[in-house]
Enzyme design. Structure first.
Site, mmCIF file in Angstrom:
data_model
loop_
_atom_site.group_PDB
_atom_site.id
_atom_site.type_symbol
_atom_site.label_atom_id
_atom_site.label_comp_id
_atom_site.label_asym_id
_atom_site.label_seq_id
_atom_site.Cartn_x
_atom_site.Cartn_y
_atom_site.Cartn_z
ATOM 1 N N ASP A 154 -7.115 64.975 -28.715
ATOM 2 C CA ASP A 154 -5.753 65.486 -28.558
ATOM 3 C C ASP A 154 -5.205 65.811 -29.958
ATOM 4 O O ASP A 154 -5.951 65.825 -30.937
ATOM 5 C CB ASP A 154 -4.873 64.460 -27.824
ATOM 6 C CG ASP A 154 -4.622 63.214 -28.659
ATOM 7 O OD1 ASP A 154 -5.275 63.070 -29.719
ATOM 8 O OD2 ASP A 154 -3.766 62.406 -28.283
ATOM 9 N N CYS A 158 -12.291 59.075 -46.520
ATOM 10 C CA CYS A 158 -11.543 60.267 -46.119
ATOM 11 C C CYS A 158 -11.589 61.333 -47.218
ATOM 12 O O CYS A 158 -11.133 61.111 -48.342
ATOM 13 C CB CYS A 158 -10.099 59.871 -45.824
ATOM 14 S SG CYS A 158 -9.052 61.273 -45.449
ATOM 15 N N TRP A 198 -0.598 50.048 -20.092
ATOM 16 C CA TRP A 198 -1.765 50.509 -19.329
ATOM 17 C C TRP A 198 -3.078 50.072 -19.978
ATOM 18 O O TRP A 198 -4.146 50.363 -19.489
ATOM 19 C CB TRP A 198 -1.749 52.027 -19.174
ATOM 20 C CG TRP A 198 -1.428 52.738 -20.449
ATOM 21 C CD1 TRP A 198 -2.294 53.123 -21.412
ATOM 22 C CD2 TRP A 198 -0.128 53.125 -20.900
ATOM 23 N NE1 TRP A 198 -1.623 53.720 -22.442
ATOM 24 C CE2 TRP A 198 -0.292 53.742 -22.157
ATOM 25 C CE3 TRP A 198 1.165 52.991 -20.367
ATOM 26 C CZ2 TRP A 198 0.791 54.233 -22.892
ATOM 27 C CZ3 TRP A 198 2.230 53.485 -21.098
ATOM 28 C CH2 TRP A 198 2.035 54.104 -22.340
ATOM 29 N N ARG A 199 -2.954 49.372 -21.125
ATOM 30 C CA ARG A 199 -4.177 48.843 -21.746
ATOM 31 C C ARG A 199 -4.404 47.436 -21.226
ATOM 32 O O ARG A 199 -3.730 46.500 -21.642
ATOM 33 C CB ARG A 199 -4.022 48.821 -23.271
ATOM 34 C CG ARG A 199 -4.180 50.183 -23.874
ATOM 35 C CD ARG A 199 -4.244 50.114 -25.377
ATOM 36 N NE ARG A 199 -4.307 51.461 -25.916
ATOM 37 C CZ ARG A 199 -4.067 51.767 -27.182
ATOM 38 N NH1 ARG A 199 -3.764 50.811 -28.046
ATOM 39 N NH2 ARG A 199 -4.145 53.006 -27.585
ATOM 40 N N CYS A 247 -1.756 56.815 -46.459
ATOM 41 C CA CYS A 247 -3.159 56.640 -46.872
ATOM 42 C C CYS A 247 -3.394 55.278 -47.517
ATOM 43 O O CYS A 247 -4.463 54.696 -47.358
ATOM 44 C CB CYS A 247 -3.565 57.757 -47.837
ATOM 45 S SG CYS A 247 -3.423 59.392 -47.092
ATOM 46 N N TYR A 291 -9.515 66.639 -22.506
ATOM 47 C CA TYR A 291 -8.975 65.438 -23.157
ATOM 48 C C TYR A 291 -8.802 64.299 -22.150
ATOM 49 O O TYR A 291 -9.278 63.183 -22.369
ATOM 50 C CB TYR A 291 -7.623 65.745 -23.838
ATOM 51 C CG TYR A 291 -6.930 64.460 -24.189
ATOM 52 C CD1 TYR A 291 -7.367 63.710 -25.284
ATOM 53 C CD2 TYR A 291 -5.935 63.935 -23.372
ATOM 54 C CE1 TYR A 291 -6.805 62.482 -25.572
ATOM 55 C CE2 TYR A 291 -5.367 62.713 -23.649
ATOM 56 C CZ TYR A 291 -5.795 61.994 -24.740
ATOM 57 O OH TYR A 291 -5.258 60.778 -25.012
ATOM 58 N N GLU A 299 -1.967 58.799 -19.209
ATOM 59 C CA GLU A 299 -2.414 59.953 -20.000
ATOM 60 C C GLU A 299 -1.642 61.219 -19.630
ATOM 61 O O GLU A 299 -1.313 62.023 -20.481
ATOM 62 C CB GLU A 299 -3.924 60.186 -19.823
ATOM 63 C CG GLU A 299 -4.802 59.146 -20.506
ATOM 64 C CD GLU A 299 -4.603 59.084 -22.021
ATOM 65 O OE1 GLU A 299 -4.057 60.032 -22.606
ATOM 66 O OE2 GLU A 299 -4.958 58.054 -22.613
ATOM 67 N N TYR A 325 7.977 69.223 -17.115
ATOM 68 C CA TYR A 325 6.659 69.723 -16.702
ATOM 69 C C TYR A 325 6.246 69.162 -15.338
ATOM 70 O O TYR A 325 5.295 68.400 -15.208
ATOM 71 C CB TYR A 325 5.589 69.370 -17.739
ATOM 72 C CG TYR A 325 5.898 69.834 -19.117
ATOM 73 C CD1 TYR A 325 5.701 71.163 -19.478
ATOM 74 C CD2 TYR A 325 6.404 68.954 -20.060
ATOM 75 C CE1 TYR A 325 6.017 71.601 -20.757
ATOM 76 C CE2 TYR A 325 6.733 69.388 -21.332
ATOM 77 C CZ TYR A 325 6.526 70.716 -21.666
ATOM 78 O OH TYR A 325 6.839 71.132 -22.923
ATOM 79 N N LEU A 362 10.798 63.567 -17.208
ATOM 80 C CA LEU A 362 9.606 63.765 -18.052
ATOM 81 C C LEU A 362 9.312 65.254 -18.253
ATOM 82 O O LEU A 362 8.543 65.626 -19.133
ATOM 83 C CB LEU A 362 8.373 63.116 -17.405
ATOM 84 C CG LEU A 362 8.247 61.607 -17.579
ATOM 85 C CD1 LEU A 362 7.174 61.053 -16.651
ATOM 86 C CD2 LEU A 362 7.919 61.256 -19.020
ATOM 87 N N THR A 383 4.760 63.784 -24.805
ATOM 88 C CA THR A 383 5.888 62.840 -24.747
ATOM 89 C C THR A 383 5.506 61.606 -25.559
ATOM 90 O O THR A 383 4.359 61.195 -25.554
ATOM 91 C CB THR A 383 6.174 62.417 -23.286
ATOM 92 O OG1 THR A 383 6.187 63.594 -22.483
ATOM 93 C CG2 THR A 383 7.516 61.727 -23.160
#
Ligand code: SF4
Length: 355
Positions: free
Chosen positions: A140, A210, A25-26, A201, A122, A39, A84, A82, A45
């Site tokens: 999120d 950070c 989807w990008r 890290c 979000y 989204e 829900y 999926l 998920t």
């Protein structure tokens, strides 16, 4: 005039340009409908699990308009797996609203986006920043984790105070030039580097900026309240077979697993085999007798667990035609019927037994 980037944004975007995930989807020119679908599917998920569903969904509902005019059963069928299901229903209701009120174009204003069914802060932030280049935060679980570590932000992830503090930091640092990339970069960093356990890290582009890494406290963030025990409910479900078909009942319009089909199910405390057999007998106007336990299934919802005992029952004669909300169903033939999650597991086993 070129915007001067915050050092965090600069490091993050540089890293993202080389390491960002390639996701279906990008796209170079992001499509609001596709970003919206992704989204909603991604809520609770994993990306890997979503890919296949996403492709199937877009083949069947390639546009917002196609989704808006689709049959709800069909929509639920393509969402099947999926969980829900209210998300799928909201997605379709939202698509209809966008078609009716905004001529089929997802609104650019935050308030209008938030007013659509199933769209929270979000999702609105993600769509508006990624698609329309709006400087909106999209916070999120990943973002909460990364930012609570970056700034050693105290407070439980379950509380809105931490979310507000993170949102304020995102707004402060988010560049006006690439707000969507910035949001996606944090999501990717959270998924690939600043992972929940043992953050990497040493590979992190933000290591020197950070606060948690500097003080050796990365494992302490985000903070959590102790989890409450999830209640376990004992349930009884009936597998009543007649002429190779099983009796299914449609669940009520509201509540858990709304409008999905199930083997008739009752809480054990309120039922008992004899009572259930009598109830079904009254419904079908024929004597029903209990046979044996077929098996057990455990199903975990967000706030409760169903421990389900499936019992087979038999008809002692010819049943009356079924009232509305009931069907005789065959797992091999009627695959279009959308079964509720725990019952789908049973259907799968029945199909395997029949092979
Ligand atoms: Fe997370 Fe470590 Fe990076 Fe800090 S340095 S953001 S704790 S991975």
């Amino acid at each position: 005039m070129t915007e001067e980037l915050h050092p965090l944004a600069q490091s993050l975007l540089q890293w993202y340009d080389q390491n960002g995930r390639e996701l279906p989807w990008r796209e170079e020119v992001p499509d609001p409908y596709k970003v919206w679908v992704s989204e909603i599917m991604l809520q609770q998920t994993r990306v890997e699990a979503v890919r296949e569903f996403y492709h199937r969904w877009l083949e069947r509902f390639p546009t917002l308009q196609a989704l808006a005019v689709a049959d709800e059963e069909d929509v639920l069928r393509y969402w099947n797996g999926l969980g829900y299901y209210s998300r799928a229903r909201n997605l379709q209701a939202g698509a209809r609203e966008v078609c009716n009120q905004y001529g089929g174009r997802f609104p650019e204003e935050r308030e209008a986006a938030l007013a659509l069914p199933g769209i929270g802060a979000y999702t609105a932030g993600a769509i508006l920043s990624i698609v329309y280049g709006k400087a909106e935060p999209a916070v999120d679980g990943n973002v909460l984790r990364v930012f609570s570590r970056l700034f050693c932000l105290e407070g439980s992830v379950q509380k809105s105070a931490l979310r507000r503090a993170v949102e304020a930091e995102v707004v402060r640092i988010q560049p006006r030039q690439r707000p969507g990339d910035f949001n996606q970069a944090i999501m990717d960093l959270g998924a690939l580097v600043c992972i929940p356990k043992q953050p990497r890290c040493h590979r992190c582009p933000l290591h020197l900026l950070c606060q948690a890494a500097e003080s050796g406290r990365a494992a302490e963030f985000p903070q959590r309240q102790a989890k409450k025990a999830v209640p376990v409910e004992e349930m009884q479900a009936v597998m009543l077979c007649w002429q190779g078909r099983y009796l299914l009942r449609r669940r009520p319009k509201r509540g858990l697993l709304a409008e999905m089909w199930e083997f008739p199910t009752w809480p054990q405390a309120a039922a008992g085999e004899e009572k259930i057999a009598n109830r079904l007998g009254e419904l079908l106007r024929v004597r029903v007798t209990s046979e044996r336990e077929w098996g057990k299934v455990e199903h975990v919802f967000t706030h409760r667990i169903w421990r389900m005992q499936f019992i087979t029952m038999q008809l002692q004669g010819e049943p009356e035609p079924l009232p509305e909300g009931y069907v005789w169903w065959s797992p091999a033939v009627d695959q279009a019927v959308v079964l509720a999650g725990p019952h789908r597991k049973v259907a799968q086993r029945l199909l395997e037994e029949q092979k």
